[in-house]
Design an enzyme around this catalytic site. Structure first.
Site, PDB file in Angstrom:
ATOM      1  N   TYR A 140       0.838  -1.215   0.000  1.00  0.00           N
ATOM      2  CA  TYR A 140       0.000   0.000   0.000  1.00  0.00           C
ATOM      3  C   TYR A 140       0.866   1.256   0.000  1.00  0.00           C
ATOM      4  O   TYR A 140       0.696   2.161  -0.828  1.00  0.00           O
ATOM      5  CB  TYR A 140      -0.933   0.007   1.222  1.00  0.00           C
ATOM      6  N   LEU A 189      -6.489   2.455  16.001  1.00  0.00           N
ATOM      7  CA  LEU A 189      -6.390   2.422  17.464  1.00  0.00           C
ATOM      8  C   LEU A 189      -7.641   2.961  18.143  1.00  0.00           C
ATOM      9  O   LEU A 189      -8.169   2.345  19.080  1.00  0.00           O
ATOM     10  CB  LEU A 189      -5.171   3.232  17.915  1.00  0.00           C
ATOM     11  N   ARG A 219       2.348   7.967  17.975  1.00  0.00           N
ATOM     12  CA  ARG A 219       1.586   8.193  16.743  1.00  0.00           C
ATOM     13  C   ARG A 219       1.304   9.687  16.601  1.00  0.00           C
ATOM     14  O   ARG A 219       1.289  10.425  17.581  1.00  0.00           O
ATOM     15  CB  ARG A 219       0.244   7.443  16.789  1.00  0.00           C
TER      16      ARG A 219
HETATM   17  N1  LIG Z   1      -7.632   6.891   6.535  1.00  0.00           N
HETATM   18  C1  LIG Z   1      -6.303   6.952   6.727  1.00  0.00           C
HETATM   19  O1  LIG Z   1      -5.800   6.592   7.797  1.00  0.00           O
HETATM   20  C2  LIG Z   1      -5.397   7.494   5.641  1.00  0.00           C
HETATM   21  C3  LIG Z   1      -4.093   7.877   5.983  1.00  0.00           C
HETATM   22  C4  LIG Z   1      -3.260   8.364   4.978  1.00  0.00           C
HETATM   23  C5  LIG Z   1      -3.718   8.473   3.675  1.00  0.00           C
HETATM   24  N2  LIG Z   1      -4.982   8.082   3.377  1.00  0.00           N
HETATM   25  C6  LIG Z   1      -5.432   8.200   1.984  1.00  0.00           C
HETATM   26  O2  LIG Z   1      -6.553   9.061   1.948  1.00  0.00           O
HETATM   27  C7  LIG Z   1      -7.429   8.690   0.888  1.00  0.00           C
HETATM   28  C8  LIG Z   1      -8.839   8.504   1.424  1.00  0.00           C
HETATM   29  O3  LIG Z   1      -8.814   7.488   2.418  1.00  0.00           O
HETATM   30  P1  LIG Z   1     -10.105   7.125   3.282  1.00  0.00           P
HETATM   31  O4  LIG Z   1      -9.634   6.754   4.640  1.00  0.00           O
HETATM   32  O5  LIG Z   1     -11.145   8.173   3.125  1.00  0.00           O
HETATM   33  O6  LIG Z   1     -10.564   5.785   2.554  1.00  0.00           O
HETATM   34  P2  LIG Z   1     -12.031   5.376   2.067  1.00  0.00           P
HETATM   35  O7  LIG Z   1     -11.939   3.935   1.687  1.00  0.00           O
HETATM   36  O8  LIG Z   1     -13.042   5.766   3.072  1.00  0.00           O
HETATM   37  O9  LIG Z   1     -12.232   6.274   0.777  1.00  0.00           O
HETATM   38  C9  LIG Z   1     -11.683   5.968  -0.483  1.00  0.00           C
HETATM   39  C10 LIG Z   1     -12.750   6.269  -1.509  1.00  0.00           C
HETATM   40  O10 LIG Z   1     -12.232   6.045  -2.823  1.00  0.00           O
HETATM   41  C11 LIG Z   1     -13.196   5.318  -3.576  1.00  0.00           C
HETATM   42  N3  LIG Z   1     -12.439   4.578  -4.601  1.00  0.00           N
HETATM   43  C12 LIG Z   1     -11.500   3.618  -4.414  1.00  0.00           C
HETATM   44  N4  LIG Z   1     -10.999   3.220  -5.597  1.00  0.00           N
HETATM   45  C13 LIG Z   1     -11.632   3.946  -6.568  1.00  0.00           C
HETATM   46  C14 LIG Z   1     -11.534   4.006  -7.984  1.00  0.00           C
HETATM   47  N5  LIG Z   1     -10.692   3.190  -8.645  1.00  0.00           N
HETATM   48  N6  LIG Z   1     -12.316   4.865  -8.657  1.00  0.00           N
HETATM   49  C15 LIG Z   1     -13.189   5.680  -7.984  1.00  0.00           C
HETATM   50  N7  LIG Z   1     -13.325   5.668  -6.637  1.00  0.00           N
HETATM   51  C16 LIG Z   1     -12.557   4.811  -5.946  1.00  0.00           C
HETATM   52  C17 LIG Z   1     -13.902   4.427  -2.571  1.00  0.00           C
HETATM   53  O11 LIG Z   1     -15.167   3.977  -2.978  1.00  0.00           O
HETATM   54  C18 LIG Z   1     -13.983   5.364  -1.363  1.00  0.00           C
HETATM   55  O12 LIG Z   1     -15.148   6.156  -1.405  1.00  0.00           O
HETATM   56  C19 LIG Z   1      -6.824   7.420   0.292  1.00  0.00           C
HETATM   57  O13 LIG Z   1      -6.083   7.786  -0.848  1.00  0.00           O
HETATM   58  C20 LIG Z   1      -5.919   6.907   1.364  1.00  0.00           C
HETATM   59  O14 LIG Z   1      -4.853   6.141   0.843  1.00  0.00           O
HETATM   60  C21 LIG Z   1      -5.842   7.608   4.320  1.00  0.00           C
END
Ligand SMILES: NC(=O)c1ccc[n+]([C@@H]2O[C@H](COP(=O)([O-])OP(=O)(O)OC[C@H]3O[C@@H](n4cnc5c(N)ncnc54)[C@H](O)[C@@H]3O)[C@@H](O)[C@H]2O)c1
Length: 328
Positions: A140, A189, A219
């Site tokens: 990831y 967590l 963290r």
């Molecule tokens: N939540 C965390 O702890 C965290 C930390 C660092 C970075 N991020 C990044 O932040 C972003 C959002 O994360 P989140 O926690 O809201 O996750 P989430 O799973 O709640 O949201 C991701 C969204 O993207 C959509 N999605 C996934 N693949 C897709 C595609 N191919 N086409 C269109 N839509 C698609 C999903 O349906 C979902 O609505 C991500 O890029 C994630 O890697 C999250």
């Protein structure tokens, strides 16, 4: 101003959409609902589809010719799943971002905010700045670092400017409870603390002899609303921030560390729940943890986090019954 938010039906993207709307910026959402929720789109201009779908992106730009930037949050982001399904993760996150970027360039997009992660660092330092070297430790995290490298090179060769927002650990919920974490039992967590409180089970602290102030892991938790408002500031200052280079990486963090033990105590103080804390050895691959220096984001965006871990705990708890009503 109008902005396209990919992944805007997810936890972070939906919160960013609300922060944008509150600031007078109109969000348009693109989401394939892989993990996102239709319920979060009812009051938004939204398209159900994939980031790699060129004809759909063309249609969005035709129907919204006034889009001035894209916030790219769409991704799969479960670290353990990425180790068992690397093909899926590299395809959705890296190949998907390459395809999306190609479609954005064709449609004249010049500003992209990319949802990156502190996971790109994988460091043993206690505080990291944006110039520290990257050492992503999971498939990831490597998809995120790969997207950054691709966007860096694309920014250098095209008219696309990119800000990679390297998020710390988001917790909490939109304070107005419009959207929040979709899953009932989050495995982060705070989610595990909530489950322990709701189910009356102990909370297991993995690792208690790290070189931190109380031996538990360190963290950097950021309230998801602070994280969302950073995007509003980035949109407002985008051109100034990217004057010197078309690719900019920014830590979006609280800037202060909280240990796992401190989070557990803060949770009990905020909620009044008493939780039995068990201690277990650290798992293979666990790290002591680090905080992210957010000085550069403060300087370039005029942004700083405002909300505390305790407020995030309160908002996460207030979200629980709202989530049950909204999503089940
Ligand atoms: N939540 C965390 O702890 C965290 C930390 C660092 C970075 N991020 C990044 O932040 C972003 C959002 O994360 P989140 O926690 O809201 O996750 P989430 O799973 O709640 O949201 C991701 C969204 O993207 C959509 N999605 C996934 N693949 C897709 C595609 N191919 N086409 C269109 N839509 C698609 C999903 O349906 C979902 O609505 C991500 O890029 C994630 O890697 C999250």
């Amino acid at each position: 101003m109008k902005v396209l938010i990919t992944g805007g039906a997810g936890y972070i993207g939906s919160t960013i959409a609300s922060a944008c709307a509150d600031a007078g910026i109109t969000p348009v959402i693109l989401d394939n609902l892989a993990t996102g929720r239709q319920e979060y789109l009812s009051h938004r201009s939204a398209y159900h589809g994939d980031i790699a779908d060129g004809p759909l992106i063309d249609r969005i730009f035709t129907e919204h010719p006034d889009l001035s930037a894209v916030i790219h949050c769409a991704a799969l982001s479960t670290v353990p799943e990425s180790t068992t399904a690397p093909v899926l993760y590299y395809r959705e996150n890296l190949a998907g971002t390459i395809a999306l970027t190609e479609h954005l360039l064709r449609n004249g997009c010049r500003r992209l905010l990319f949802a990156s992660s502190a996971a790109v660092y994988g460091t043993t330092a206690t505080t990291v700045t944006e110039t520290d070297s990257l050492a992503p430790a999971s498939p990831y995290a490597r998809t995120k670092a790969g997207c950054e490298a691709f966007l860096h090179d694309t920014g250098a060769a095209t008219g696309l400017a990119v800000i990679a927002m390297r998020y710390a650990n988001p917790i909490g919920t939109d304070p107005l409870l419009r959207t929040g974490l979709q899953v009932d039992k989050p495995t982060h967590l705070l989610g595990r603390l909530i489950s322990a409180a709701e189910e009356g089970t102990p909370f297991t602290l993995m690792g208690s002899d790290w070189p931190t102030r109380d031996g538990s892991g360190l963290r950097d938790f950021i309230h998801v609303w602070d994280l969302a408002t950073a995007h509003v500031h980035a949109l407002q200052r985008f051109d100034e921030a990217t004057t010197e280079s078309p690719f900019l990486a920014l830590n979006i963090s609280s800037g202060t560390g909280t240990t796992v033990r401190e989070l557990a105590h803060a949770f009990q103080g905020a909620t009044g729940h008493t939780i039995e804390l068990n201690e277990a050895p650290a798992r293979p691959g666990d790290v002591a943890g680090f905080t992210l220096d957010n000085t550069l984001a403060g300087h370039l965006l005029g942004w700083s986090p405002k909300l505390t871990v305790t407020q995030a705990i309160h908002h996460a708890m207030e979200w629980r019954p709202v989530r049950t009503r909204m999503l089940t």
